[in-house]
Design an enzyme around this catalytic site. Structure first.
Site, mmCIF file in Angstrom:
data_model
loop_
_atom_site.group_PDB
_atom_site.id
_atom_site.type_symbol
_atom_site.label_atom_id
_atom_site.label_comp_id
_atom_site.label_asym_id
_atom_site.label_seq_id
_atom_site.Cartn_x
_atom_site.Cartn_y
_atom_site.Cartn_z
ATOM 1 N N GLY A 245 0.914 -1.159 -0.087
ATOM 2 C CA GLY A 245 0.084 0.091 -0.116
ATOM 3 C C GLY A 245 0.839 1.150 -0.145
ATOM 4 N N SER A 246 0.445 2.180 0.583
ATOM 5 C CA SER A 246 0.887 3.753 0.347
ATOM 6 C C SER A 246 2.154 3.562 1.394
ATOM 7 C CB SER A 246 0.119 4.699 0.690
ATOM 8 O OG SER A 246 -0.411 4.691 2.159
ATOM 9 N N GLY A 250 2.703 2.627 5.219
ATOM 10 C CA GLY A 250 3.820 1.619 5.447
ATOM 11 C C GLY A 250 4.745 2.307 6.816
ATOM 12 N N GLU A 267 5.580 -3.422 0.625
ATOM 13 C CA GLU A 267 5.705 -3.057 -0.840
ATOM 14 C C GLU A 267 4.773 -1.854 -0.893
ATOM 15 O OE1 GLU A 267 6.904 -4.697 -3.317
ATOM 16 O OE2 GLU A 267 7.605 -6.746 -2.043
ATOM 17 N N CYS A 303 1.915 0.837 -8.936
ATOM 18 C CA CYS A 303 3.007 1.393 -7.976
ATOM 19 C C CYS A 303 4.539 1.253 -8.841
ATOM 20 C CB CYS A 303 3.360 0.154 -6.933
ATOM 21 S SG CYS A 303 3.643 -1.548 -7.675
HETATM 22 P P1 NAD Z 1 -3.534 2.559 1.261
HETATM 23 O O1 NAD Z 1 -1.972 2.512 1.961
HETATM 24 O O2 NAD Z 1 -4.349 3.596 1.513
HETATM 25 O O3 NAD Z 1 -4.289 1.051 1.842
HETATM 26 C C1 NAD Z 1 -3.550 -0.328 1.746
HETATM 27 C C2 NAD Z 1 -4.311 -0.990 2.709
HETATM 28 O O4 NAD Z 1 -3.894 -0.598 3.958
HETATM 29 C C3 NAD Z 1 -5.723 -1.124 2.528
HETATM 30 O O5 NAD Z 1 -6.348 -2.300 2.948
HETATM 31 C C4 NAD Z 1 -6.292 -0.035 3.779
HETATM 32 O O6 NAD Z 1 -7.572 -0.234 4.442
HETATM 33 C C5 NAD Z 1 -5.172 -0.481 4.594
HETATM 34 N N1 NAD Z 1 -4.779 0.862 5.904
HETATM 35 C C6 NAD Z 1 -5.131 1.792 5.731
HETATM 36 N N2 NAD Z 1 -4.743 2.520 7.038
HETATM 37 C C7 NAD Z 1 -4.326 1.718 7.670
HETATM 38 C C8 NAD Z 1 -3.609 1.331 9.035
HETATM 39 N N3 NAD Z 1 -3.575 2.458 9.807
HETATM 40 N N4 NAD Z 1 -3.265 0.209 9.668
HETATM 41 C C9 NAD Z 1 -3.406 -0.782 8.782
HETATM 42 N N5 NAD Z 1 -4.020 -0.889 7.404
HETATM 43 C C10 NAD Z 1 -4.271 0.495 7.100
HETATM 44 O O7 NAD Z 1 -3.084 2.309 -0.136
HETATM 45 P P2 NAD Z 1 -3.984 2.207 -1.537
HETATM 46 O O8 NAD Z 1 -4.777 3.387 -1.814
HETATM 47 O O9 NAD Z 1 -5.145 0.826 -1.302
HETATM 48 O O10 NAD Z 1 -3.005 1.662 -2.566
HETATM 49 C C11 NAD Z 1 -2.244 2.341 -2.978
HETATM 50 C C12 NAD Z 1 -0.691 2.425 -2.748
HETATM 51 O O11 NAD Z 1 -0.181 1.074 -3.032
HETATM 52 C C13 NAD Z 1 0.197 3.167 -3.628
HETATM 53 O O12 NAD Z 1 1.157 3.853 -2.697
HETATM 54 C C14 NAD Z 1 0.881 2.348 -4.474
HETATM 55 O O13 NAD Z 1 2.095 2.675 -4.811
HETATM 56 C C15 NAD Z 1 1.108 1.273 -3.419
HETATM 57 N N6 NAD Z 1 1.146 -0.264 -4.132
HETATM 58 C C16 NAD Z 1 2.360 -0.688 -4.083
HETATM 59 C C17 NAD Z 1 2.608 -1.994 -4.561
HETATM 60 C C18 NAD Z 1 3.933 -2.715 -4.676
HETATM 61 O O14 NAD Z 1 3.952 -3.963 -4.810
HETATM 62 N N7 NAD Z 1 4.990 -2.091 -4.136
HETATM 63 C C19 NAD Z 1 1.435 -2.456 -5.267
HETATM 64 C C20 NAD Z 1 0.399 -2.228 -5.502
HETATM 65 C C21 NAD Z 1 0.092 -1.013 -4.716
#
Ligand code: NAD
Length: 502
Positions: A245-246, A250, A267, A303
């Site tokens: 995720g973001s 992370g 990731e 990503c």
């Molecule tokens: P996000 O970080 O908003 O959410 C990802 C997940 O984390 C969701 O399930 C969300 O509900 C959860 N989350 C949110 N707050 C949290 C917390 N406080 N504690 C634990 N979990 C929490 O990201 P998104 O908008 O779903 O995805 C986009 C991001 O993901 C972009 O930054 C993208 O670059 C990244 N991404 C990376 C890869 C990779 O392999 N490197 C692949 C796909 C997406």
């Protein structure tokens, strides 16, 4: 007329989404639900359970019991291999259905199934690949270091209970990249799909149950990042957090998991450069590849998309012309229409964010094409036109920050050293592309780029190839042997063979 996805919703017979804990489907403990709206039409797609800390407690208890009582961790290798292969086949058998569910979740068009990395086929391959590891997870026997007759050896053992947290953008591959190695290693799992992409993931879980996964081995808590994800990263019963995720979340996970010193794999995002050299064999193809990755399919919400194009001055105008032509060919609308090749942004928050970056870009570069939200028949969705900014300085906000939308920043360069310096001048380090017909340059530059994956004249993610980020793009790798190592702990055993050593 605005399109509708309702007929597809009806024909798929979407069920109400429920939590899956200890082998049972059920509602959230407090009965809360979340309504998912389609990002392309704003239509209500369905409700699913919105879990809380009590549900995470129950899911961790189920995963703990399945791990500690050895229902999966000590199951013989042959059984685990067969299950993972069986599941891979079930995924392939249900590829059309899963693609359709994804189109209801995140509006990624069914035409995008042809792109390998995010396809159901790739997810199935990841399961097949990791099935191959199950009976090869071993340690070493080492010669005695000190005198005396003894054995020194190592074992690789499953890390325990894993919290697996997914983003919304590529559910098939990202589910597979976490669940396949964790299961292959003998771990048990609590999984949270993104609240913006739940129904396709729940179907993947149903198929895993159909493949014969024992109860408690994988548990699913749907809902919001806070409270569900938050409970998953702090729970004392969890041994490892695997997150995609973001970057912001992370970083929060690293802090929050420190109290119990969990193992963490991250990731995260990127601002990946594409380096287009003057000797790129086919500049038009290079431009189409870069612009395609930033606009097609996920509409730049990927990503590793090369959202920064560093282009040699000799081919700069040719590149911009070809990029503009590619952007004009991108089509939007009903994800079930085979002629549609791109998606809306996932939600209004992301739409506002991307439009904000576009306004910033108008100050920081020369707008070549796009730069606006799409209206008319698409006004009900979060659609943004493919947007290209030329003559951008690498230090500009739009060249440094992850926008996560269909926005490309083009930066000119004069020689190879400058290109490498610009490419590495970023806090991220996920992917990079090198476009050249000189094979020595291809290797030379690839070695100097601070990025987890470099594509030369093309880019692909494969099940056996480690994937992950340098710098602030992540911690650890998914894929191949690296993933098995990420879900196992190494144990050393020392055994004297005579009483003299004791
Ligand atoms: P996000 O970080 O908003 O959410 C990802 C997940 O984390 C969701 O399930 C969300 O509900 C959860 N989350 C949110 N707050 C949290 C917390 N406080 N504690 C634990 N979990 C929490 O990201 P998104 O908008 O779903 O995805 C986009 C991001 O993901 C972009 O930054 C993208 O670059 C990244 N991404 C990376 C890869 C990779 O392999 N490197 C692949 C796909 C997406």
């Amino acid at each position: 007329m605005t399109f509708t996805v309702q007929p597809h919703r009806e024909s798929l017979g979407l069920k109400t989404g429920q939590l899956y804990i200890g082998g049972q489907w059920g509602p959230a403990a407090d009965g809360a639900t979340w309504t998912h709206r389609h990002p392309g039409t704003g239509e209500e797609i369905g409700e699913f359970a919105s879990g809380g800390a009590a549900d995470v407690d129950a899911a961790v208890a189920a995963a703990r019991a399945a791990f500690d009582e050895g229902r999966w961790a000590t199951e013989r290798a042959g059984v685990r291999v067969a299950l993972l292969h069986r599941y891979a086949q079930l995924l392939r058998d249900h590829a059309d259905e899963l693609r359709a569910l994804q189109a209801l979740d995140n509006s990624v068009p069914i035409s995008f199934g042809a792109i390998y990395a995010t396809s159901v086929g790739a997810a199935a391959d990841v399961f097949d690949h990791h099935a191959g590891w199950v009976d090869k997870i071993g340690g070493q026997t080492l010669p005695p270091y000190q005198g005396g007759d003894h054995l020194a050896m190592t074992f690789r053992e499953p890390i325990g209970v894993v919290s697996a947290i997914l983003p919304w953008n590529a559910p098939f591959l990202l589910f597979a990249q976490k669940v396949a190695p964790a299961l292959a290693a003998g771990c048990t799992i609590v999984l949270k799909p993104s609240e913006y992409c739940t129904f396709s993931v729940l179907r993947m879980v149903e198929l895993l149950v159909e493949a014969g996964l024992p109860e408690g081995v994988l548990n699913v808590v749907t809902g919001q990042g806070d409270p569900v994800g938050e409970a998953m990263i702090t729970h004392p019963g969890v041994d490892k957090v695997s997150f995609t995720g973001s970057r912001a979340v992370g970083k929060h996970i690293v802090e929050a998991s420190a109290a119990t010193l969990k193992r963490v794999s991250l990731e995260l995002g990127g601002k990946s450069p594409a380096l287009v050299f003057g000797d790129a064999g086919n500049v038009g193809l290079a431009a189409a590849t870069v612009v395609g990755a930033v606009t097609m399919g996920l509409s730049g919400q990927a990503c590793v998309a090369n959202t920064r194009a560093l282009v040699h001055r000799d081919v700069y105008d040719e590149f911009i012309g070809a990029a503009q032509g590619m952007a004009a060919a991108v089509t939007y609308g009903d994800p079930f229409d085979a002629g549609v090749i791109s998606a809306p942004l996932i939600n209004e928050k992301q739409l506002d964010r991307v439009l904000g970056y576009i306004e910033k870009g108008k100050e920081e570069g020369r707008l070549v094409t796009g730069g606006e939200r799409l209206g008319g028949d698409l006004a009900a969705g979060n659609f943004v036109a493919p947007t290209i900014f030329a003559d951008v300085d690498n230090s500009a906000t739009i060249a440094q920050e992850e926008i996560f939308g269909p926005v490309l920043a083009v930066v000119p360069f004069s020689d190879e050293d400058e290109a490498i310096a610009l490419a590495n001048d970023t806090e991220y380090g996920l992917g990079a592309g090198v476009f050249t017909s000189d094979v020595q340059r291809a290797f030379r530059v690839s070695r100097k780029l601070r990025a987890g994956t470099v594509g030369v004249n093309g880019f692909q993610i494969e099940p056996h190839l480690p994937f992950g980020g340098f710098k602030q793009s992540g911690l650890g790798r998914e894929g191949g042997r690296s993933a098995i190592e990420a879900y196992t702990e190494e144990k050393s055993v020392f055994l004297p063979l005579t009483d003299e050593m004791m």
